[in-house]
Structures are given as structure tokens and as C-alpha cells.
Design a protein around this motif. Structure first.
Motif, PDB file in Angstrom:
ATOM      1  N   ARG A 179       0.805  -1.227   0.000  1.00  0.00           N
ATOM      2  CA  ARG A 179       0.000   0.000   0.000  1.00  0.00           C
ATOM      3  C   ARG A 179       0.839   1.279   0.000  1.00  0.00           C
ATOM      4  O   ARG A 179       0.607   2.169  -0.829  1.00  0.00           O
ATOM      5  CB  ARG A 179      -0.980  -0.012   1.178  1.00  0.00           C
ATOM      6  CG  ARG A 179      -1.858   1.241   1.275  1.00  0.00           C
ATOM      7  CD  ARG A 179      -3.115   0.968   2.051  1.00  0.00           C
ATOM      8  NE  ARG A 179      -3.956   0.018   1.334  1.00  0.00           N
ATOM      9  CZ  ARG A 179      -5.115  -0.445   1.793  1.00  0.00           C
ATOM     10  NH1 ARG A 179      -5.560  -0.050   2.978  1.00  0.00           N
ATOM     11  NH2 ARG A 179      -5.830  -1.292   1.089  1.00  0.00           N
ATOM     12  N   ARG A 183       0.844   3.971  -3.196  1.00  0.00           N
ATOM     13  CA  ARG A 183       0.446   5.365  -2.972  1.00  0.00           C
ATOM     14  C   ARG A 183       1.556   6.332  -3.377  1.00  0.00           C
ATOM     15  O   ARG A 183       1.298   7.380  -3.964  1.00  0.00           O
ATOM     16  CB  ARG A 183       0.067   5.565  -1.495  1.00  0.00           C
ATOM     17  CG  ARG A 183      -1.249   4.910  -1.108  1.00  0.00           C
ATOM     18  CD  ARG A 183      -1.619   5.196   0.343  1.00  0.00           C
ATOM     19  NE  ARG A 183      -2.978   4.770   0.639  1.00  0.00           N
ATOM     20  CZ  ARG A 183      -3.606   5.007   1.784  1.00  0.00           C
ATOM     21  NH1 ARG A 183      -2.981   5.680   2.748  1.00  0.00           N
ATOM     22  NH2 ARG A 183      -4.846   4.589   1.953  1.00  0.00           N
ATOM     23  N   GLN A 203      -6.973   0.516  -7.029  1.00  0.00           N
ATOM     24  CA  GLN A 203      -7.812   0.941  -5.906  1.00  0.00           C
ATOM     25  C   GLN A 203      -7.662  -0.002  -4.718  1.00  0.00           C
ATOM     26  O   GLN A 203      -7.623   0.437  -3.558  1.00  0.00           O
ATOM     27  CB  GLN A 203      -9.271   1.013  -6.357  1.00  0.00           C
ATOM     28  CG  GLN A 203      -9.515   2.139  -7.356  1.00  0.00           C
ATOM     29  CD  GLN A 203     -10.948   2.184  -7.845  1.00  0.00           C
ATOM     30  OE1 GLN A 203     -11.867   2.464  -7.074  1.00  0.00           O
ATOM     31  NE2 GLN A 203     -11.143   1.902  -9.133  1.00  0.00           N
ATOM     32  N   GLU A 204      -7.538  -1.302  -5.022  1.00  0.00           N
ATOM     33  CA  GLU A 204      -7.343  -2.262  -3.932  1.00  0.00           C
ATOM     34  C   GLU A 204      -5.986  -2.061  -3.267  1.00  0.00           C
ATOM     35  O   GLU A 204      -5.864  -2.078  -2.048  1.00  0.00           O
ATOM     36  CB  GLU A 204      -7.472  -3.681  -4.505  1.00  0.00           C
ATOM     37  CG  GLU A 204      -7.423  -4.791  -3.454  1.00  0.00           C
ATOM     38  CD  GLU A 204      -6.002  -5.239  -3.129  1.00  0.00           C
ATOM     39  OE1 GLU A 204      -5.751  -5.614  -1.963  1.00  0.00           O
ATOM     40  OE2 GLU A 204      -5.145  -5.188  -4.020  1.00  0.00           O
ATOM     41  N   ARG A 205      -4.937  -1.851  -4.081  1.00  0.00           N
ATOM     42  CA  ARG A 205      -3.586  -1.707  -3.542  1.00  0.00           C
ATOM     43  C   ARG A 205      -3.431  -0.409  -2.734  1.00  0.00           C
ATOM     44  O   ARG A 205      -2.773  -0.389  -1.696  1.00  0.00           O
ATOM     45  CB  ARG A 205      -2.563  -1.734  -4.677  1.00  0.00           C
ATOM     46  CG  ARG A 205      -2.265  -3.123  -5.197  1.00  0.00           C
ATOM     47  CD  ARG A 205      -1.460  -3.922  -4.162  1.00  0.00           C
ATOM     48  NE  ARG A 205      -1.074  -5.222  -4.672  1.00  0.00           N
ATOM     49  CZ  ARG A 205      -1.764  -6.340  -4.537  1.00  0.00           C
ATOM     50  NH1 ARG A 205      -2.932  -6.295  -3.890  1.00  0.00           N
ATOM     51  NH2 ARG A 205      -1.344  -7.489  -5.015  1.00  0.00           N
ATOM     52  N   THR A 206      -3.970   0.675  -3.230  1.00  0.00           N
ATOM     53  CA  THR A 206      -3.816   1.961  -2.539  1.00  0.00           C
ATOM     54  C   THR A 206      -4.805   2.120  -1.390  1.00  0.00           C
ATOM     55  O   THR A 206      -4.552   2.901  -0.463  1.00  0.00           O
ATOM     56  CB  THR A 206      -4.012   3.133  -3.512  1.00  0.00           C
ATOM     57  OG1 THR A 206      -5.335   3.061  -4.075  1.00  0.00           O
ATOM     58  CG2 THR A 206      -2.966   3.121  -4.614  1.00  0.00           C
ATOM     59  N   GLY A 207      -5.941   1.429  -1.464  1.00  0.00           N
ATOM     60  CA  GLY A 207      -7.012   1.665  -0.491  1.00  0.00           C
ATOM     61  C   GLY A 207      -7.771   2.943  -0.767  1.00  0.00           C
ATOM     62  O   GLY A 207      -8.565   3.395   0.067  1.00  0.00           O
ATOM     63  N   TRP A 208      -7.534   3.520  -1.956  1.00  0.00           N
ATOM     64  CA  TRP A 208      -8.211   4.754  -2.337  1.00  0.00           C
ATOM     65  C   TRP A 208      -9.297   4.460  -3.362  1.00  0.00           C
ATOM     66  O   TRP A 208      -9.119   3.633  -4.259  1.00  0.00           O
ATOM     67  CB  TRP A 208      -7.212   5.742  -2.962  1.00  0.00           C
ATOM     68  CG  TRP A 208      -6.252   6.340  -1.985  1.00  0.00           C
ATOM     69  CD1 TRP A 208      -6.441   6.523  -0.652  1.00  0.00           C
ATOM     70  CD2 TRP A 208      -4.941   6.856  -2.270  1.00  0.00           C
ATOM     71  NE1 TRP A 208      -5.330   7.115  -0.076  1.00  0.00           N
ATOM     72  CE2 TRP A 208      -4.389   7.336  -1.055  1.00  0.00           C
ATOM     73  CE3 TRP A 208      -4.180   6.960  -3.433  1.00  0.00           C
ATOM     74  CZ2 TRP A 208      -3.130   7.906  -0.967  1.00  0.00           C
ATOM     75  CZ3 TRP A 208      -2.913   7.524  -3.350  1.00  0.00           C
ATOM     76  CH2 TRP A 208      -2.396   7.994  -2.130  1.00  0.00           C
ATOM     77  N   SER A 209     -10.404   5.157  -3.251  1.00  0.00           N
ATOM     78  CA  SER A 209     -11.474   5.060  -4.232  1.00  0.00           C
ATOM     79  C   SER A 209     -11.098   5.841  -5.488  1.00  0.00           C
ATOM     80  O   SER A 209     -10.085   6.552  -5.515  1.00  0.00           O
ATOM     81  CB  SER A 209     -12.771   5.625  -3.654  1.00  0.00           C
ATOM     82  OG  SER A 209     -12.627   7.037  -3.450  1.00  0.00           O
TER      83      SER A 209
END
Length: 327
Positions: A179, A183, A203-209
């Protein structure tokens, strides 16, 4: 604008399986897959995302700077790239390792299963972007493509420190990034390139929408195969550009790299986003018609015709003057 492209330099081993991968997979056994696909064709070609992108830019007359690591077998490949307009002064050549290998099998639905051996790419973290910029001149844009992850992170940090705009293109390396790394590669990028699958994985790797990502990048470009490309920017309507169609698909490998070359060339020429994406789509269609990622030829008249047939004569006329110098 001088363009620099960092990322992999590789030799591609491209095979064709005359069937469908999906028909060989048993849903209840996916945790214990042991399959062998009998290919009926093998092509050994030059590749690597950074080399592919710079090859396309070179054919368009941009004289891009290639930054990556290659092996002790690089001499012939180096001559090829230079002949096609690529500046290879930023390539680190290993004294002990061979150039990376990309082994890819494509089925009849154009699905692909691939394995990548890093080889000399393991030495890419030794490359100092700042030192290269001091020697070769500071580029107006650096695309950070798939590479040894530590090299990708180093190039991104250096470019930001030097205030060089970044195009983030993590592609195949997303699966290896944690993550914080994902980012770091994305945050602050002027351009973000993904395909549809990579968009979801990012989106899964960063945790960002998607909304979170658009708050952190300039423009997010998603390639969608036969459905063209979409360009998203915070606070603006999504722009969709149809693909340039072809009924002569020989090999899908490298079409995305060709799109990036066309799009970045348009940006170097200060074209509007839609116009640059149209050139990218035309270049991608051209690449699709050849086996191998650097086997296609460019003719200005062919590109203009493709663009005119897909986007109209006015779009073709807008692009034609700049393409006069294309190989």
C-alpha cells in the motif's frame, strides 16, 4: 518537450495457444492449478514497456530518452533502438546479467498468461535519474513505467524533487506493490495510466477510491481495449475516446505501450487531450496488426487515414501537419 521513459527493457518470447484458457480451468481446482498449454507458434521479439514506448516515440520523431537496465547481450538491441530514434544514454548495462525476459502465451480470445524474469532489471535501482538529467538535460516529463519496484520508487521521488512532471504507469508491477509503495508512485502524478483490470487493482492496492485517486493525480487514463480509452479528471466530465478498429489483429502485446507513445507525443506537441488520445488509439491499432511490440511501421498517410475513418476528416486534418515527420 523532451520525454524520458523509465521502465523495463526485455526480450519477449510470444506464443499462441489455439484454444481458450477458460475451457482448461476447473473452478473447483483453481487453488491447485497445474496446466501446460501446447502452443503452435513462437516469436522471439524485442520488448519491455519502456523500450516499447520509446520505440513508438522515436518513430514519431520525438527522440525520447530511455532509462532502464539491460544486460550484457544488449548491443544489438541498443543499435536497433538508436536506429529508430531512441536516445539510450540513460540505459545501465549490467556486466554479469542478461536482459530481462517476458514469456507470454495468448489464447484465441486474446487472453494472456505471462511470466517475467527480471535479469538485469534487478540493477535498475542503481540508476540515478538526477545524474542522467544533469548529463542529458532535464526532461519535460518522466514516465515511470513497470520496473524493479525500488527503481520505480526512486525515480518517482527524484522526479518530484526535481519538479519534473510524472506520468505514473505501474501496470504489471501493481501486484508486487504494498500500500505505501502504490500510494507513493501515484500521488502527485500529472498522468496516471492503467487498463481496466489495473484500475480496479490500483484501488485495492492503494485503499483509495476513484474519487480519492482523482484528488491526487492530474488526469487518469484507462485503456479499455476495443472500447477505446477514458480520461477522468477531478471535477470534469469523463472523456471517452473510441478505439480505432482493425480486423487484422495479429498480437495484442504492446498495444497499450503504443497508445502511450501516441498520447505522450500529443502532449509533447501541446495537443488537447482528446486529440492526443486519438493518435494513441491509431498507433495502438497499428501495433495490433504486427506480431511483436516493435515490429510495426509508421506511415503518416496511414495514421491520418485511420484517424479520419474513426473520428472524421476534421480530426484527421488537425493531426496531419505534425505527422509529416513520422517514420
Amino acid at each position: 518537450m523532451r520525454l524520458a521513459v523509465t521502465g523495463s527493457i526485455a526480450t519477449d518470447h510470444l506464443m499462441v495457444f489455439p484454444g481458450r484458457f477458460a475451457e482448461q480451468l476447473i473452478e473447483e481446482q483453481l487453488e491447485r492449478v497445474s496446466l501446460s498449454f501446447l502452443a503452435d507458434r513462437l516469436e522471439v521479439r524485442r520488448g519491455g514497456v519502456a523500450a516499447n514506448i520509446t520505440f513508438g516515440l522515436g518513430l514519431l520523431g520525438l527522440h525520447p530518452l530511455l532509462i532502464g537496465a539491460a544486460g550484457l547481450d544488449f548491443a544489438e538491441y541498443d543499435d536497433w533502438l538508436r536506429t529508430n530514434g531512441v536516445d539510450t544514454a540513460g540505459v545501465h548495462v549490467s556486466e554479469t546479467l542478461h536482459t530481462a525476459r517476458f514469456v507470454c502465451t495468448t489464447d484465441t480470445d486474446h487472453n494472456q498468461i505471462a511470466t517475467f524474469y527480471a535479469g538485469a532489471m534487478a540493477e535498475a535501482p542503481r540508476i540515478d535519474l538526477a545524474a542522467i538529467a544533469a548529463r542529458a538535460g532535464t526532461p519535460g516529463l518522466v514516465l515511470v513505467g513497470a520496473d524493479e519496484p525500488r527503481a520505480m520508487l526512486r525515480h518517482t521521488a527524484t522526479a518530484h524533487r526535481l519538479r519534473i512532471p510524472v506520468a505514473a504507469d505501474p501496470s504489471q508491477q501493481l501486484a508486487r506493490l504494498d500500500r505505501p509503495q502504490a500510494r507513493q508512485l501515484v500521488e502527485g502524478a500529472r498522468w496516471l495510466f492503467t487498463n481496466e483490470y489495473e484500475a480496479a487493482l490500483l484501488q485495492e492496492r492503494t485503499g483509495w477510491s476513484e474519487h480519492d485517486l482523482l484528488d491526487r493525480v492530474g488526469t487518469w487514463i484507462t485503456t479499455r481495449g476495443a472500447d477505446g480509452v477514458s480520461l477522468a479528471r477531478r471535477g470534469e466530465p469523463r472523456l471517452t475516446v473510441p478505439a480505432v478498429s482493425t480486423d487484422k489483429i495479429a498480437d495484442p502485446t504492446g498495444a497499450g505501450d503504443a497508445f502511450r507513445a501516441g498520447f505522450l507525443a500529443g502532449q509533447a506537441w501541446q495537443w488537447p487531450h482528446e486529440q492526443a488520445a486519438r493518435l494513441g488509439c491509431a498507433l495502438a491499432a497499428t501495433a495490433l496488426e504486427s506480431v511483436g511490440t516493435q515490429e510495426y511501421k509508421l506511415l503518416a498517410s496511414d495514421l491520418v487515414t485511420r484517424i479520419g475513418q474513426t473520428y472524421g476528416h476534421q480530426a484527421a486534418r488537425a493531426i496531419e501537419p505534425r505527422l509529416a515527420g513520422a517514420a
